[in-house]
Design an enzyme around this catalytic site. Sequence first.
Site, PDB file in Angstrom:
ATOM      1  N   HIS A  41     -12.509 -14.946  -8.040  1.00 31.37           N
ATOM      2  CA  HIS A  41     -13.841 -14.422  -8.184  1.00 31.37           C
ATOM      3  C   HIS A  41     -13.847 -13.218  -8.648  1.00 31.37           C
ATOM      4  O   HIS A  41     -12.908 -12.237  -8.665  1.00 31.37           O
ATOM      5  CB  HIS A  41     -14.192 -14.421  -6.592  1.00 31.37           C
ATOM      6  CG  HIS A  41     -15.725 -13.807  -6.925  1.00 31.37           C
ATOM      7  ND1 HIS A  41     -16.866 -14.784  -7.171  1.00 31.37           N
ATOM      8  CD2 HIS A  41     -16.387 -12.865  -6.749  1.00 31.37           C
ATOM      9  CE1 HIS A  41     -17.870 -14.080  -7.164  1.00 31.37           C
ATOM     10  NE2 HIS A  41     -17.709 -12.914  -7.026  1.00 31.37           N
ATOM     11  N   ASP A 120     -26.039 -19.495   3.316  1.00 29.00           N
ATOM     12  CA  ASP A 120     -25.768 -18.322   2.174  1.00 29.00           C
ATOM     13  C   ASP A 120     -27.186 -18.232   1.232  1.00 29.00           C
ATOM     14  O   ASP A 120     -27.848 -17.050   0.984  1.00 29.00           O
ATOM     15  CB  ASP A 120     -24.654 -18.220   1.492  1.00 29.00           C
ATOM     16  CG  ASP A 120     -24.828 -17.204   0.039  1.00 29.00           C
ATOM     17  OD1 ASP A 120     -24.733 -15.946   0.669  1.00 29.00           O
ATOM     18  OD2 ASP A 120     -24.573 -17.470  -1.032  1.00 29.00           O
ATOM     19  N   ARG A 127     -33.032 -11.648   1.123  1.00 27.05           N
ATOM     20  CA  ARG A 127     -32.553 -10.438   0.493  1.00 27.05           C
ATOM     21  C   ARG A 127     -33.360 -10.174  -1.105  1.00 27.05           C
ATOM     22  O   ARG A 127     -33.585  -9.090  -1.051  1.00 27.05           O
ATOM     23  CB  ARG A 127     -31.173 -10.527   0.218  1.00 27.05           C
ATOM     24  CG  ARG A 127     -30.126 -10.305   1.532  1.00 27.05           C
ATOM     25  CD  ARG A 127     -28.815 -10.780   1.105  1.00 27.05           C
ATOM     26  NE  ARG A 127     -27.981 -10.078   0.134  1.00 27.05           N
ATOM     27  CZ  ARG A 127     -27.123 -10.535  -0.627  1.00 27.05           C
ATOM     28  NH1 ARG A 127     -26.510 -11.837  -0.370  1.00 27.05           N
ATOM     29  NH2 ARG A 127     -26.606  -9.629  -1.431  1.00 27.05           N
ATOM     30  N   SER A 142     -21.484 -12.873   1.301  1.00 25.09           N
ATOM     31  CA  SER A 142     -21.858 -14.011   0.564  1.00 25.09           C
ATOM     32  C   SER A 142     -20.870 -14.384  -0.439  1.00 25.09           C
ATOM     33  O   SER A 142     -20.562 -15.772  -0.489  1.00 25.09           O
ATOM     34  CB  SER A 142     -23.050 -13.597  -0.313  1.00 25.09           C
ATOM     35  OG  SER A 142     -23.576 -14.765  -1.228  1.00 25.09           O
ATOM     36  N   LYS A 146     -18.128 -18.276   0.467  1.00 22.11           N
ATOM     37  CA  LYS A 146     -18.085 -19.450  -0.465  1.00 22.11           C
ATOM     38  C   LYS A 146     -16.509 -19.810  -0.644  1.00 22.11           C
ATOM     39  O   LYS A 146     -16.245 -20.860  -0.700  1.00 22.11           O
ATOM     40  CB  LYS A 146     -18.484 -19.188  -1.805  1.00 22.11           C
ATOM     41  CG  LYS A 146     -20.175 -18.899  -1.710  1.00 22.11           C
ATOM     42  CD  LYS A 146     -20.691 -18.749  -3.228  1.00 22.11           C
ATOM     43  CE  LYS A 146     -22.224 -18.467  -3.142  1.00 22.11           C
ATOM     44  NZ  LYS A 146     -22.406 -17.160  -2.708  1.00 22.11           N
TER      45      LYS A 146
END
Length: 399
Positions: A41, A120, A127, A142, A146
């Site tokens: 990521h 999420d 948010r 978050s 995932k």
Amino acid sequence: MAIYMKGMTVAETSSLTRAITYSGETFHWPQDWNGSVVDKHSTGGVGDKVSLPLAPALAACGMKVPMISGRGLGHTGGTLDKLESIPGFCTTFSGDEIKRLLSEVGCCIVGQTKDIVPADKVLYSRRDVTGTVESWPLISSSIVSKKAAESLTALVLDTKFGKGAFMKTEAEARQLASIMVEASNSVGVKTAALLTRMDSPVGWAVGNSLEVIEAVQCLHGNGPADLRELVLQLGGHLLLLAEKVSSAKEGADMIACKLHDGSALQTFQQMCIAQGVSEEVAKELCEQNFTKVFRKSQHTTQLISPETGYVHEIDAMLAAEACLVLGAGRNNASDAVNHAVGIVLETTPGERLQAGTAWVTVHHDNEPLDEAVVQLLQRSLLVKHEVLNVTSRVVDVIV
């Protein structure tokens, strides 16, 4: 709001991460894949096309890579936007179809399914409207939830900082990276984070199809040195986390071998075909016959350096804003992205630049070239008489 203002402990962040992870479906892989399912990521940058060569290189090393990526919102396109510049490339698949892709190819790069971490989406919408997006525990939960839903063995985080990143300082990146690593390890995913500089664009190209071209060059063992470095370092640390090698250097050498022997390129070609690209188009792409695959922009314009010296900076955010004006990104989720436009750098930080020579080529559809693009790009370039000592993009590794 309370979390935004007061923060969370490591234990609280881990509990929130687990709750979000199991709010929907999670992947269940065949038993013989145990120890081999990995992912990467990135916190986002400019010209960041690392996933495109990294996923097939890892698959060529025998790993399974269910890379769930996103679209860009802002200055440039995301990973899915880049891949969708390839005619026929599909990014929407069900969980069973993703499992089939991994069985057939070893990797896939797809969008998030609607059944993964639905909580999420609810939390993020709250948010967004309450101005609490920039909360490290909420960002961490978050992202990690995932990846945890993918039932990974190992995860590597490319945590970027600098002018073209979400986090501007190394201290901010280090703080978020530490929180994410702790949260991810707490839910059973072996995780490391690389802190990487994001002051100048990654590689030479910024723009969707232009970045795919550069990724294919990397898969041929060529392309920009900084892109190659990130692919090798991130891949090497993933292989180490998965206990396939005894050191990150050994892992990086294995990735380099797969780039040079053609197996990573072959896997990329197979992935393209498995995700909807015709065999003919995939073959032309991987043979670098790019004009037969991509629509070219209607015009190209080169900008000239006004002075002689050493390139000290090409401000990534200003370059990205220029690409947004060109149409390479989107301001709203519903906006269309122009896959053909963007920029290709003719020089990079540390190189000597002569006055009157081209330092960037702009690929654009509108004529004349928008003056705002010219101004943004000229402001992004910093040339000095002093030599610049170029250092690695990788600053540190957090485990």
